[in-house]
Design an enzyme around this catalytic site. Sequence first.
Site, PDB file in Angstrom:
ATOM      1  N   CYS A   2       0.828  -1.194   0.000  1.00 59.82           N
ATOM      2  CA  CYS A   2       0.000   0.000   0.000  1.00 59.82           C
ATOM      3  C   CYS A   2       0.872   1.257   0.000  1.00 59.82           C
ATOM      4  O   CYS A   2       1.915   1.310   0.637  1.00 59.82           O
ATOM      5  CB  CYS A   2      -0.935   0.087   1.196  1.00 59.82           C
ATOM      6  SG  CYS A   2      -2.053  -1.307   1.319  1.00 59.82           S
ATOM      7  N   ARG A  27       3.994  -0.297  -4.745  1.00 57.39           N
ATOM      8  CA  ARG A  27       3.737  -0.799  -3.390  1.00 57.39           C
ATOM      9  C   ARG A  27       2.448  -1.624  -3.309  1.00 57.39           C
ATOM     10  O   ARG A  27       2.173  -2.248  -2.278  1.00 57.39           O
ATOM     11  CB  ARG A  27       3.626   0.377  -2.404  1.00 57.39           C
ATOM     12  CG  ARG A  27       4.855   1.246  -2.361  1.00 57.39           C
ATOM     13  CD  ARG A  27       4.654   2.376  -1.379  1.00 57.39           C
ATOM     14  NE  ARG A  27       4.544   1.902  -0.023  1.00 57.39           N
ATOM     15  CZ  ARG A  27       5.558   1.680   0.785  1.00 57.39           C
ATOM     16  NH1 ARG A  27       6.780   1.871   0.357  1.00 57.39           N
ATOM     17  NH2 ARG A  27       5.355   1.251   2.014  1.00 57.39           N
ATOM     18  N   TRP A  74      -2.658  -2.917  -1.595  1.00 57.63           N
ATOM     19  CA  TRP A  74      -2.280  -4.320  -1.713  1.00 57.63           C
ATOM     20  C   TRP A  74      -3.083  -5.002  -0.616  1.00 57.63           C
ATOM     21  O   TRP A  74      -2.811  -4.818   0.573  1.00 57.63           O
ATOM     22  CB  TRP A  74      -0.779  -4.489  -1.475  1.00 57.63           C
ATOM     23  CG  TRP A  74      -0.288  -5.889  -1.690  1.00 57.63           C
ATOM     24  CD1 TRP A  74       0.129  -6.450  -2.870  1.00 57.63           C
ATOM     25  CD2 TRP A  74      -0.128  -6.907  -0.691  1.00 57.63           C
ATOM     26  NE1 TRP A  74       0.516  -7.746  -2.660  1.00 57.63           N
ATOM     27  CE2 TRP A  74       0.376  -8.054  -1.348  1.00 57.63           C
ATOM     28  CE3 TRP A  74      -0.357  -6.971   0.676  1.00 57.63           C
ATOM     29  CZ2 TRP A  74       0.647  -9.250  -0.672  1.00 57.63           C
ATOM     30  CZ3 TRP A  74      -0.088  -8.158   1.351  1.00 57.63           C
ATOM     31  CH2 TRP A  74       0.408  -9.278   0.671  1.00 57.63           C
ATOM     32  N   ASN A 100      -1.538   2.312   5.575  1.00 56.94           N
ATOM     33  CA  ASN A 100      -0.622   1.261   5.110  1.00 56.94           C
ATOM     34  C   ASN A 100      -0.164   0.496   6.348  1.00 56.94           C
ATOM     35  O   ASN A 100       0.367   1.090   7.273  1.00 56.94           O
ATOM     36  CB  ASN A 100       0.563   1.928   4.391  1.00 56.94           C
ATOM     37  CG  ASN A 100       1.760   1.000   4.213  1.00 56.94           C
ATOM     38  OD1 ASN A 100       2.899   1.441   4.222  1.00 56.94           O
ATOM     39  ND2 ASN A 100       1.529  -0.275   4.054  1.00 56.94           N
ATOM     40  N   GLY A 101      -0.402  -0.824   6.357  1.00 60.25           N
ATOM     41  CA  GLY A 101       0.007  -1.633   7.506  1.00 60.25           C
ATOM     42  C   GLY A 101      -1.097  -2.601   7.883  1.00 60.25           C
ATOM     43  O   GLY A 101      -2.015  -2.847   7.092  1.00 60.25           O
ATOM     44  N   GLU A 491      18.361 -17.242  -7.076  1.00 58.31           N
ATOM     45  CA  GLU A 491      17.894 -15.925  -7.517  1.00 58.31           C
ATOM     46  C   GLU A 491      17.290 -16.006  -8.924  1.00 58.31           C
ATOM     47  O   GLU A 491      16.250 -15.402  -9.192  1.00 58.31           O
ATOM     48  CB  GLU A 491      19.071 -14.931  -7.464  1.00 58.31           C
ATOM     49  CG  GLU A 491      18.792 -13.536  -7.975  1.00 58.31           C
ATOM     50  CD  GLU A 491      17.665 -12.802  -7.233  1.00 58.31           C
ATOM     51  OE1 GLU A 491      17.177 -13.290  -6.202  1.00 58.31           O
ATOM     52  OE2 GLU A 491      17.261 -11.729  -7.730  1.00 58.31           O
ATOM     53  N   LYS A 495      13.477 -14.948  -9.709  1.00 52.01           N
ATOM     54  CA  LYS A 495      13.127 -13.915 -10.712  1.00 52.01           C
ATOM     55  C   LYS A 495      12.102 -14.473 -11.691  1.00 52.01           C
ATOM     56  O   LYS A 495      11.127 -13.831 -12.007  1.00 52.01           O
ATOM     57  CB  LYS A 495      14.356 -13.494 -11.526  1.00 52.01           C
ATOM     58  CG  LYS A 495      15.325 -12.493 -11.007  1.00 52.01           C
ATOM     59  CD  LYS A 495      14.831 -11.143 -10.668  1.00 52.01           C
ATOM     60  CE  LYS A 495      14.142 -11.118  -9.343  1.00 52.01           C
ATOM     61  NZ  LYS A 495      14.868 -10.747  -8.197  1.00 52.01           N
ATOM     62  N   GLU A 498       8.541 -15.161 -10.078  1.00 50.16           N
ATOM     63  CA  GLU A 498       7.736 -14.022  -9.619  1.00 50.16           C
ATOM     64  C   GLU A 498       7.130 -13.193 -10.757  1.00 50.16           C
ATOM     65  O   GLU A 498       6.100 -12.580 -10.567  1.00 50.16           O
ATOM     66  CB  GLU A 498       8.468 -13.151  -8.593  1.00 50.16           C
ATOM     67  CG  GLU A 498       9.591 -12.287  -9.094  1.00 50.16           C
ATOM     68  CD  GLU A 498      10.152 -11.391  -7.977  1.00 50.16           C
ATOM     69  OE1 GLU A 498      11.356 -11.142  -8.011  1.00 50.16           O
ATOM     70  OE2 GLU A 498       9.409 -10.935  -7.095  1.00 50.16           O
ATOM     71  N   HIS A 514      20.582 -36.429  -5.153  1.00 45.02           N
ATOM     72  CA  HIS A 514      19.903 -36.765  -3.897  1.00 45.02           C
ATOM     73  C   HIS A 514      18.397 -36.574  -3.987  1.00 45.02           C
ATOM     74  O   HIS A 514      17.721 -36.476  -2.967  1.00 45.02           O
ATOM     75  CB  HIS A 514      20.467 -35.922  -2.749  1.00 45.02           C
ATOM     76  CG  HIS A 514      21.926 -36.163  -2.527  1.00 45.02           C
ATOM     77  ND1 HIS A 514      22.407 -37.349  -2.007  1.00 45.02           N
ATOM     78  CD2 HIS A 514      23.006 -35.402  -2.813  1.00 45.02           C
ATOM     79  CE1 HIS A 514      23.734 -37.292  -1.964  1.00 45.02           C
ATOM     80  NE2 HIS A 514      24.121 -36.115  -2.452  1.00 45.02           N
ATOM     81  N   LYS A 614       6.200  -4.368  -3.765  1.00 48.33           N
ATOM     82  CA  LYS A 614       7.636  -4.123  -3.669  1.00 48.33           C
ATOM     83  C   LYS A 614       8.143  -4.224  -2.240  1.00 48.33           C
ATOM     84  O   LYS A 614       9.160  -4.829  -1.974  1.00 48.33           O
ATOM     85  CB  LYS A 614       7.930  -2.731  -4.239  1.00 48.33           C
ATOM     86  CG  LYS A 614       9.379  -2.347  -4.243  1.00 48.33           C
ATOM     87  CD  LYS A 614      10.096  -3.045  -5.352  1.00 48.33           C
ATOM     88  CE  LYS A 614      11.583  -2.793  -5.354  1.00 48.33           C
ATOM     89  NZ  LYS A 614      12.279  -3.849  -6.091  1.00 48.33           N
TER      90      LYS A 614
HETATM   91  O1  M6R Z   1      13.070  -4.606   0.547  1.00 51.72           O
HETATM   92  P1  M6R Z   1      13.684  -5.919   0.841  1.00 51.72           P
HETATM   93  O2  M6R Z   1      15.003  -6.114   0.206  1.00 51.72           O
HETATM   94  O3  M6R Z   1      13.726  -6.245   2.310  1.00 51.72           O
HETATM   95  O4  M6R Z   1      12.696  -6.985   0.171  1.00 51.72           O
HETATM   96  C1  M6R Z   1      12.892  -8.348   0.349  1.00 51.72           C
HETATM   97  C2  M6R Z   1      12.045  -9.148  -0.606  1.00 51.72           C
HETATM   98  O5  M6R Z   1      10.691  -8.889  -0.396  1.00 51.72           O
HETATM   99  C3  M6R Z   1      12.395  -8.846  -2.071  1.00 51.72           C
HETATM  100  O6  M6R Z   1      13.733  -9.082  -2.345  1.00 51.72           O
HETATM  101  C4  M6R Z   1      11.535  -9.736  -3.017  1.00 51.72           C
HETATM  102  O7  M6R Z   1      11.885 -11.067  -2.876  1.00 51.72           O
HETATM  103  C5  M6R Z   1      11.707  -9.254  -4.455  1.00 51.72           C
HETATM  104  N1  M6R Z   1      10.432  -9.075  -5.058  1.00 51.72           N
HETATM  105  C6  M6R Z   1      12.476 -10.201  -5.301  1.00 51.72           C
HETATM  106  O8  M6R Z   1      12.589  -9.771  -6.620  1.00 51.72           O
END
Ligand code: M6R
Length: 619
Positions: A2, A27, A74, A100-101, A491, A495, A498, A514, A614
């Site tokens: 949010c 956000r 969100w 927000n929260g 990673e 990527k 997501e 394994h 984000k």
């Molecule tokens: O703001 P932060 O680095 O603490 O965020 C952590 C994760 O939420 C963030 O890296 C998330 O996994 C990304 N969307 C990955 O691309």
Amino acid sequence: MCGIVGYIGERTAQEVLLKGLSRLEYRGYDSAGVAILKDGRINAVKRQGKLSVLARELASNPLSGTMGIGHTRWATHGVPNDTNAHPHLDCSGKIAVVHNGIIENYLELKKYLKKKGHRFISDTDTETISHLIEDNYKGDLEAAVRKTTAILKGSYAIAAIHEKDSGRIVGARCDSPLIVGIGKGENFLASDVPAILDYTKEVIYLENHDIVTMTRSGVKITNGAGRVVKPKVSKVKWDISQAEKCGYRHFMLKEIFEQADVLQRILDERIRRGRIVFDELKLKESDLRCIKRIAIVACGTAYHAGLTGKYMIEEYARIPCWVDTSSEFRYRDPLVGEDTLVIIVSQSGETADSLAALREAKRRKAKTLGICNVLGSSIAREANGVIYTHAGPEIAVASTKAYTAQLAVFYLLTMYLASLRNTVKRSRLDSLVSQFKKLPSLMEDLLAEYKSDYNKIAAYAQEFKRYYHEKHNKSYFLYLGRNINYPNALEGALKLKEISYISAEGYPAGEMKHGPIALIDENPWVVCIATRSKTYDKMLSNIQEIKARGGIVIALVTEGDEEILHHSVNYLVELPAVEEFFSPLIVVIPLQLLAYYVALEFGYDIDQPRNLAKSVTVE
Ligand code: M6R
């Protein structure tokens, strides 16, 4: 999670709020709304869907007025629909609130308010705040907000307006970010800096439990104890163009292409006359010399940067190191104490689990260090020391340049600790520094190969889509890496999943036998990180094993590798030669591009993938 904005001044509030919200859409983007006060009346408009839906509605039926609040959501409590969208009003419709929260005690508060006759129309936790303010209002909005926030449990950044208080916006925060933008004859409230940068660069980062009252001509801040405080006004150093697409089709692509510059900037700032400098670190060298272990704690991509950091620190600074996801660390009984350095890595500096982990580490008397991108963020402020990554604003939900910036900081921190603790010869350190300095231009050259949309990786993504349909949507991705590139395998998989919603897993290649090898038939596409390393031959064996079982292999190899040609891999990506220690910075580029182009092929919303936001400021 949010985004909120508030504006009071001479401009048309609708325009300022919509522009601010557009900069905060990263956000959350499942619904949006504004409440604008005009001639002593609040008019609220809220719509399910992206901000564009609200903007279209307001273009047809504009709201006039020069003060108001806005929100991009969100969803946590209640599905995304018009009713659950913010702002939320009280029973009389005279008070509007954006939030927000998460209010953890909202059910209890709702019960209490309902008993007193308040009528609720949404399923949100936020609506309790507007009714509580109504309940507490005795002619002074600030006092009502203070009384209300005193009984809220959970996290919040809020902005509230009242029809009878037509010259004031009141904001408050606890564990969710909120900043004030100072203008001339106008003032702003927002979850993050980009929302206000079109109008001002003068910013106040509110502290937890602060309450701010904004009029056109001034800002008053009172702290948790109710005392008026003199705020520190900071000047934002970056420009709004950094938060714009600048001709790129997506923020993610722009941010991928910014990485060489980000790296160069970090090196220029942190390496002076061959020595590593962390001006804002605040931790004493004597303390860093004495630490016995390091715990690195983070979420998502930042966690992967932390995992890579462990390989670096243990190899050169020789300090035992472990890595935890924040959500696990905070609820177990971690063995940290005075002799432990806990490093919290977070792009936003606001991730709820990471912030809680930091507080847990402090409670246990550990020394704490934040590696953050967002200036003035909660983690940056609460940790004993901070190293900023200075990657500039990262807008795409999928993190790219923040990751490489975090890796860069870990390289520098490793060399710094190694030099402080004399764990590596000076000549070796000098050689590492000089190799590191070559990385930005190597990265730049590599990125240049992918400037056009008709590049090799885009073609592989096209080929994947064709294959995926041919296999009746059964194809998916595996990512294999070893040693310091194992976190990159994780990673790469994160990527891809997501933004393309295609199943993807990362494994240390040695683990295949394994269990995961049972998955291999003709369906998976296996991305093998096979750049030159001490485990190169082992990776070649993994490739053979996958090919023998029908898997499709994309191999990332070092330029000039002829041996790989004997292994009939399906697709090759060549990368510049660098020492294995620095290879994660190069290897991650094709992984990011592959995720991007696969999502592009499937036509997904790359910068705003479904269900994500984000900055995850809720548990
Ligand atoms: O703001 P932060 O680095 O603490 O965020 C952590 C994760 O939420 C963030 O890296 C998330 O996994 C990304 N969307 C990955 O691309």
